[in-house]
Design an enzyme around this catalytic site. Structure first.
Site, PDB file in Angstrom:
ATOM      1  N   HIS A  68      -4.637  -7.787   0.213  1.00  0.00           N
ATOM      2  CA  HIS A  68      -3.946  -6.504   0.287  1.00  0.00           C
ATOM      3  C   HIS A  68      -3.183  -6.337   1.594  1.00  0.00           C
ATOM      4  O   HIS A  68      -2.097  -5.764   1.617  1.00  0.00           O
ATOM      5  CB  HIS A  68      -4.983  -5.392   0.127  1.00  0.00           C
ATOM      6  CG  HIS A  68      -4.405  -4.024   0.058  1.00  0.00           C
ATOM      7  ND1 HIS A  68      -3.729  -3.561  -1.053  1.00  0.00           N
ATOM      8  CD2 HIS A  68      -4.394  -3.005   0.959  1.00  0.00           C
ATOM      9  CE1 HIS A  68      -3.338  -2.321  -0.844  1.00  0.00           C
ATOM     10  NE2 HIS A  68      -3.720  -1.960   0.381  1.00  0.00           N
ATOM     11  N   TYR A  92      -3.091  11.001   1.097  1.00  0.00           N
ATOM     12  CA  TYR A  92      -3.619  10.955  -0.267  1.00  0.00           C
ATOM     13  C   TYR A  92      -3.578  12.340  -0.899  1.00  0.00           C
ATOM     14  O   TYR A  92      -3.229  12.489  -2.075  1.00  0.00           O
ATOM     15  CB  TYR A  92      -5.051  10.404  -0.258  1.00  0.00           C
ATOM     16  CG  TYR A  92      -5.131   8.918  -0.018  1.00  0.00           C
ATOM     17  CD1 TYR A  92      -5.344   8.033  -1.077  1.00  0.00           C
ATOM     18  CD2 TYR A  92      -4.965   8.393   1.253  1.00  0.00           C
ATOM     19  CE1 TYR A  92      -5.402   6.665  -0.859  1.00  0.00           C
ATOM     20  CE2 TYR A  92      -5.024   7.034   1.487  1.00  0.00           C
ATOM     21  CZ  TYR A  92      -5.241   6.165   0.425  1.00  0.00           C
ATOM     22  OH  TYR A  92      -5.294   4.817   0.631  1.00  0.00           O
ATOM     23  N   ASP A 116       0.853  -1.181   0.000  1.00  0.00           N
ATOM     24  CA  ASP A 116       0.000   0.000   0.000  1.00  0.00           C
ATOM     25  C   ASP A 116       0.902   1.248   0.000  1.00  0.00           C
ATOM     26  O   ASP A 116       1.828   1.320  -0.794  1.00  0.00           O
ATOM     27  CB  ASP A 116      -0.964  -0.045   1.192  1.00  0.00           C
ATOM     28  CG  ASP A 116      -2.111   0.943   1.061  1.00  0.00           C
ATOM     29  OD1 ASP A 116      -3.138   0.591   0.450  1.00  0.00           O
ATOM     30  OD2 ASP A 116      -1.972   2.086   1.539  1.00  0.00           O
TER      31      ASP A 116
END
Length: 378
Positions: free
Chosen positions: A355, A304, A179
């Site tokens: 993930h 982000y 990630d």
């Protein structure tokens, strides 16, 4: 500024836990979804089940004790307090291993891997498989400080990690990430090649843009990526454009915080549509509760805003290892990856895992670390 490294123990107040339960008790629920599955997000009955367990049966003190069973520290780097685990192996030949998590993960992802990495002889390995384990919490996550200004990009985090390793006395290290940990690890290698011997990734966005006539195999992957972008990336659009607006709900409502994360469990874990098939509900709530108690929903989302639209995966010459887990959202072909990383020393596709690879399958993850480290001959 100080270079001091201070021992740290997690100690959440009982008042914070009482407040959490009270907020859960006062939840105002939305109306139910108008479909019979997860197309519109976490179904109401699923949300109520999770929250009922969180309010009536969940025990944060169990998780707190598990975290505090390992040595933890904080240190100031570039004006920010960074929380990290540092577990030194008893084996003198142990290799320093820096592990970086992502969103909506945390240091908890690696907790059940520490023993197998640092004490391999007690967990099916040999002394040559030993690692000194370093697990920092990203800025704005968990018990690391929240940046009060802009500029904490993946590049700046990589620089901070290099300083952390220097402060711990490690001249060279191995580094791993998934990630957000993946671009942080790549940037660490690019910006500090004298400090990093090899990197390992379990998320790699090595998707070429110059294929005009894809093979059938490539088209399947492109279709999967398109489907993922169409249905599963709304969270990243919101967090990369309006994290502050989103944050009011995440900071005020534990249910909002929980479902924002639980949705990702459902679609990103190797769980056949039910995250409880991947791990216990208590374990799933450990991570959610960590976000809630540290009020890091907004600060974690800002990564982000800082870096999502500028994430780069530059080509690297140093040795690279890849573990491609079966339920990862992006599964590039090996030949695509080799265009970026010509010195690809390790490639494996485990049979299980998604993930959150280290969290979902800690034994497999430890085996992957050993395989990659053994392939590295430096």
């Amino acid at each position: 500024m100080t270079d001091a490294i201070t021992p740290f123990t997690i100690a959440i107040t009982e008042a914070d836990l009482t407040d959490l339960r009270a907020r859960l008790e006062r939840t105002r629920w939305p109306d139910a979804e108008t479909v019979e599955d997860w197309q519109q997000g976490v179904p109401l009955e699923t949300a109520k089940m999770v929250v009922h367990h969180w309010r009536t049966a969940y025990d944060w003190r169990r998780c707190e004790a598990a975290l505090n069973a390992w040595p933890q520290f904080r240190t100031q780097i570039d004006g920010l307090g960074i929380h990290f685990f540092h577990v030194r192996s008893r084996h003198p030949q142990a290799k320093p291993l820096l592990l970086t998590h992502g969103w909506p993960g945390s240091v908890l992802e690696f907790l059940n891997c520490i023993a197998g990495l640092a004490d391999p002889e007690a967990h099916g390995g040999t002394a040559n498989d030993a690692f000194h384990v370093i697990i920092p919490a990203l800025p704005g996550y968990g018990f690391s400080d929240k940046p009060s200004g802009t500029g904490w990009t993946v590049e700046r985090i990589a620089d901070a990690w290099a300083m952390l390793m220097d402060r711990l006395g490690y001249d060279r290290c191995l580094a791993q990430g998934g990630d957000w940990g993946s671009p942080v690890t790549v940037m660490l290698a690019q910006r500090h090649p004298d400090r990093v011997q090899s990197i390992h990734l379990n998320l790699i966005a090595a998707v070429p843009q110059d294929i005009t006539d894809p093979t059938a195999e490539e088209q399947v992957i492109f279709d999967a990526i398109a489907d993922h972008k169409r249905w599963n990336t709304g969270y990243s659009t919101q967090q990369s454009t309006r994290p502050q607006t989103l944050g009011y709900g995440l900071a005020d409502s534990p249910v909002a915080q929980a479902m924002w994360i639980y949705d990702k469990y459902r679609f990103w874990m190797d769980c056949d549509g039910d995250p409880r098939k991947a791990m216990s509900l208590d374990a799933l709530l450990d991570n959610v509760t960590l976000y809630w108690l540290t009020n890091s929903g907004t600060s974690s989302a800002r990564l982000y805003w800082e870096s999502f639209h500028q994430v780069r995966y530059p080509a690297l010459e140093l040795p690279v290892g890849i573990s491609l887990f079966p339920h990862e959202s992006i599964r590039p072909l090996r030949r695509w990856v080799e265009r970026l990383y010509p010195n690809l020393i390790y490639w494996n596709e485990p049979a299980k895992g998604g993930h959150f690879a280290a969290w979902e399958q800690p034994e497999i993850f430890v085996s992957e670390m050993r395989g990659w480290a053994s392939a590295f001959k430096g």
